[in-house]
Design a protein around this motif. Structure first.
Motif, short mmCIF file in Angstrom:
data_model
loop_
_atom_site.label_atom_id
_atom_site.label_comp_id
_atom_site.label_asym_id
_atom_site.label_seq_id
_atom_site.Cartn_x
_atom_site.Cartn_y
_atom_site.Cartn_z
N PHE A 244 0.84 -1.20 0.00
CA PHE A 244 0.00 0.00 0.00
C PHE A 244 0.88 1.26 0.00
CE2 PHE A 244 -2.85 3.23 1.63
CZ PHE A 244 -4.08 2.89 1.09
N ALA A 245 1.93 1.25 0.82
CA ALA A 245 2.85 2.39 0.87
C ALA A 245 3.52 2.61 -0.48
CB ALA A 245 3.89 2.17 1.96
N GLU A 246 3.87 1.52 -1.15
CA GLU A 246 4.46 1.64 -2.48
C GLU A 246 3.48 2.29 -3.46
OE1 GLU A 246 6.22 -1.23 -6.07
OE2 GLU A 246 5.80 -2.07 -4.09
N ALA A 247 2.21 1.89 -3.35
CA ALA A 247 1.19 2.48 -4.22
C ALA A 247 1.03 3.97 -3.93
CB ALA A 247 -0.14 1.76 -4.03
N VAL A 248 1.05 4.34 -2.65
CA VAL A 248 0.95 5.75 -2.27
C VAL A 248 2.11 6.54 -2.88
CG1 VAL A 248 1.11 7.38 -0.34
CG2 VAL A 248 -0.34 5.34 -0.16
N ASN A 249 3.30 5.98 -2.79
CA ASN A 249 4.48 6.66 -3.35
C ASN A 249 4.36 6.85 -4.86
OD1 ASN A 249 5.75 6.92 -0.85
ND2 ASN A 249 6.82 4.95 -1.04
N ARG A 250 3.80 5.86 -5.52
CA ARG A 250 3.69 5.93 -6.98
C ARG A 250 2.69 6.98 -7.44
NH1 ARG A 250 3.93 -0.16 -9.63
NH2 ARG A 250 5.80 -0.89 -8.54
N VAL A 251 1.58 7.14 -6.70
CA VAL A 251 0.57 8.11 -7.12
C VAL A 251 0.74 9.48 -6.48
CG1 VAL A 251 -1.12 6.29 -7.59
CG2 VAL A 251 -1.11 7.42 -5.36
N GLY A 252 1.51 9.55 -5.37
CA GLY A 252 1.83 10.85 -4.80
C GLY A 252 1.24 11.15 -3.45
N SER A 253 0.12 10.50 -3.07
CA SER A 253 -0.47 10.74 -1.75
C SER A 253 -1.52 9.68 -1.46
CB SER A 253 -1.12 12.12 -1.68
OG SER A 253 -2.31 12.17 -2.43
N VAL A 254 -1.87 9.57 -0.19
CA VAL A 254 -2.92 8.63 0.22
C VAL A 254 -4.24 9.01 -0.45
CG1 VAL A 254 -4.28 7.77 2.17
CG2 VAL A 254 -1.81 8.07 2.40
N ASP A 255 -4.56 10.30 -0.48
CA ASP A 255 -5.83 10.72 -1.05
C ASP A 255 -5.90 10.44 -2.55
OD1 ASP A 255 -7.64 12.02 1.00
OD2 ASP A 255 -5.76 13.03 1.44
N ARG A 256 -4.80 10.61 -3.25
CA ARG A 256 -4.80 10.28 -4.69
C ARG A 256 -5.01 8.79 -4.90
NH1 ARG A 256 0.17 13.98 -7.22
NH2 ARG A 256 -0.81 16.00 -6.81
N LEU A 257 -4.46 7.98 -4.01
CA LEU A 257 -4.66 6.54 -4.13
C LEU A 257 -6.13 6.18 -3.88
CD1 LEU A 257 -3.36 3.80 -4.66
CD2 LEU A 257 -2.93 3.61 -2.21
N HIS A 258 -6.73 6.79 -2.87
CA HIS A 258 -8.16 6.57 -2.62
C HIS A 258 -8.98 6.97 -3.84
CE1 HIS A 258 -8.82 5.67 1.81
NE2 HIS A 258 -7.50 5.71 1.69
N GLN A 259 -8.66 8.11 -4.42
CA GLN A 259 -9.40 8.56 -5.59
C GLN A 259 -9.26 7.57 -6.74
OE1 GLN A 259 -11.37 11.14 -5.57
NE2 GLN A 259 -11.95 11.21 -7.74
N LEU A 260 -8.05 7.07 -6.98
CA LEU A 260 -7.83 6.09 -8.04
C LEU A 260 -8.62 4.82 -7.77
CD1 LEU A 260 -6.40 5.03 -10.57
CD2 LEU A 260 -4.46 4.38 -9.10
N TYR A 261 -8.62 4.38 -6.52
CA TYR A 261 -9.37 3.17 -6.17
C TYR A 261 -10.85 3.36 -6.47
CZ TYR A 261 -11.81 -0.33 -3.43
OH TYR A 261 -12.67 -1.33 -3.05
N TYR A 262 -11.43 4.47 -6.00
CA TYR A 262 -12.86 4.68 -6.20
C TYR A 262 -13.20 4.90 -7.68
CZ TYR A 262 -13.46 4.80 -1.16
OH TYR A 262 -13.50 4.46 0.17
N GLU A 263 -12.30 5.51 -8.41
CA GLU A 263 -12.51 5.64 -9.86
C GLU A 263 -12.56 4.26 -10.52
OE1 GLU A 263 -9.29 8.09 -11.14
OE2 GLU A 263 -10.23 9.97 -10.46
N THR A 264 -11.73 3.35 -10.03
CA THR A 264 -11.71 1.99 -10.57
C THR A 264 -12.98 1.24 -10.19
OG1 THR A 264 -9.29 2.00 -10.38
CG2 THR A 264 -10.35 -0.13 -10.76
N VAL A 265 -13.44 1.41 -8.95
CA VAL A 265 -14.71 0.79 -8.55
C VAL A 265 -15.85 1.32 -9.40
CG1 VAL A 265 -16.38 0.52 -6.68
CG2 VAL A 265 -13.93 0.35 -6.19
N LEU A 266 -15.85 2.63 -9.66
CA LEU A 266 -16.89 3.22 -10.51
C LEU A 266 -16.86 2.60 -11.91
CD1 LEU A 266 -19.15 5.28 -10.86
CD2 LEU A 266 -17.40 7.01 -11.37
N LYS A 267 -15.67 2.41 -12.45
CA LYS A 267 -15.54 1.75 -13.75
C LYS A 267 -16.08 0.33 -13.71
CE LYS A 267 -11.48 4.27 -15.48
NZ LYS A 267 -10.04 4.14 -15.83
N SER A 268 -15.86 -0.35 -12.59
CA SER A 268 -16.36 -1.73 -12.47
C SER A 268 -17.87 -1.76 -12.54
CB SER A 268 -15.85 -2.38 -11.17
OG SER A 268 -16.58 -1.95 -10.04
#
Length: 278
Positions: free
Chosen positions: A137-161
């Protein structure tokens, strides 16, 4: 109360235990459940590289027929004691929609029920298993830039699903909608993500989907809340989106995951808004 556990794993799970299917059934009867749905992790697309260290996220394609046959045997054996449904937990993976639709077209006719879940996030050209460990999870946060950006990406993916077309046998229930909260006590957010969560719920309502009310998060030490958390559950209830209790058990002793915490809240579940076969 008429409680159906709609999210149960099996010995076919390579990262679970070898507890037998029958043992799950016996425990469910002991707990007073009216029924269970076995929802093993469906095989990942053959051309998708499982990013977990042991590549043990899902069952093999060659095991699907045996899995279905084994559950059919149990349906007969426990017909007078327990309602048993054959299901799968299907991974929604961005970029692999066609492969997922093909799997559902092949095996969907043999299923009573299924869940659509997001575990893998595409970050640039790579995929990570969001809930594998705090370190990943920490690696993912580092890749996207912040915890909030990771949450946003996750929810965007759920919306796509929810909005993606996966064919006739697309699952009608969204699994552990707030799984991104699994490590929230170590990785807290600085902003609310309710706006996009509301968008997801609106799309679910439009399509007549139900929501996995998943107790597994309650026992996770860095989460201690169900998926989704109570504010989202209240929103879903106000929208009359059906809720389905799911233990997300990967071993027999987990069949009651989060059940008391879910049941004895001001958001008391009743048999009227629990599981109904789609």
């Amino acid at each position: 109360m008429n409680i159906h556990d709609g999210h149960v794993h099996t010995p076919y799970c390579p990262h679970g235990t070898l507890d037998s299917l029958a043992a799950y059934c016996e425990k469910a009867i002991q707990l007073g459940r009216s029924g269970i749905t076995f929802t093993e992790h469906a095989p990942l697309p053959a051309n998708f590289n499982d990013p977990t260290p042991k590549q043990d996220s899902a069952m093999k394609h060659t095991e699907l027929t045996s899995y279905i046959d084994d559950i059919n045997v149990l349906k007969k054996e426990y017909s007078q004691q327990l309602t048993i449904f054959t299901g799968l937990e299907i991974d929604f993976i961005v970029g692999y929609e066609e492969e997922t639709e093909a799997l559902l077209a092949e095996f969907g006719p043999f299923l009573d029920d299924s869940i659509l879940s997001v575990h893998f996030l595409k970050i640039k050209d790579n995929y990570l298993c969001l809930d594998y460990s705090p370190e990943v999870f920490a690696e993912a946060v580092n890749r996207v830039g912040s915890v909030d950006r990771l949450h946003q990406l996750y929810y965007e993916t759920v919306l796509k699903s929810v909005t993606s077309h996966l064919g006739t046998y697309k699952p009608k229930r969204i699994g552990h909608m707030t799984l991104v909260q699994k490590f929230s006590k170590r990785f807290p957010t600085e902003m609310s993500h309710l706006q996009i969560i509301k968008s997801i719920l609106n799309e679910m309502k439009t399509r007549g989907y139900s929501l996995d009310y998943n107790g597994a998060g309650v026992i996770k030490p860095l989460c201690k809340e169900p998926y989704p958390f109570y504010e989202v559950i209240e929103l879903a209830q106000n929208m009359n989106i059906p809720l389905v209790y799911g233990s997300d058990a990967h071993q027999v002793k987990e069949l009651s995951n989060g059940f008391e915490q879910i049941l004895y809240t001001n958001l008391l579940l009743t048999s009227d808004n629990l599981y109904r076969k789609q």
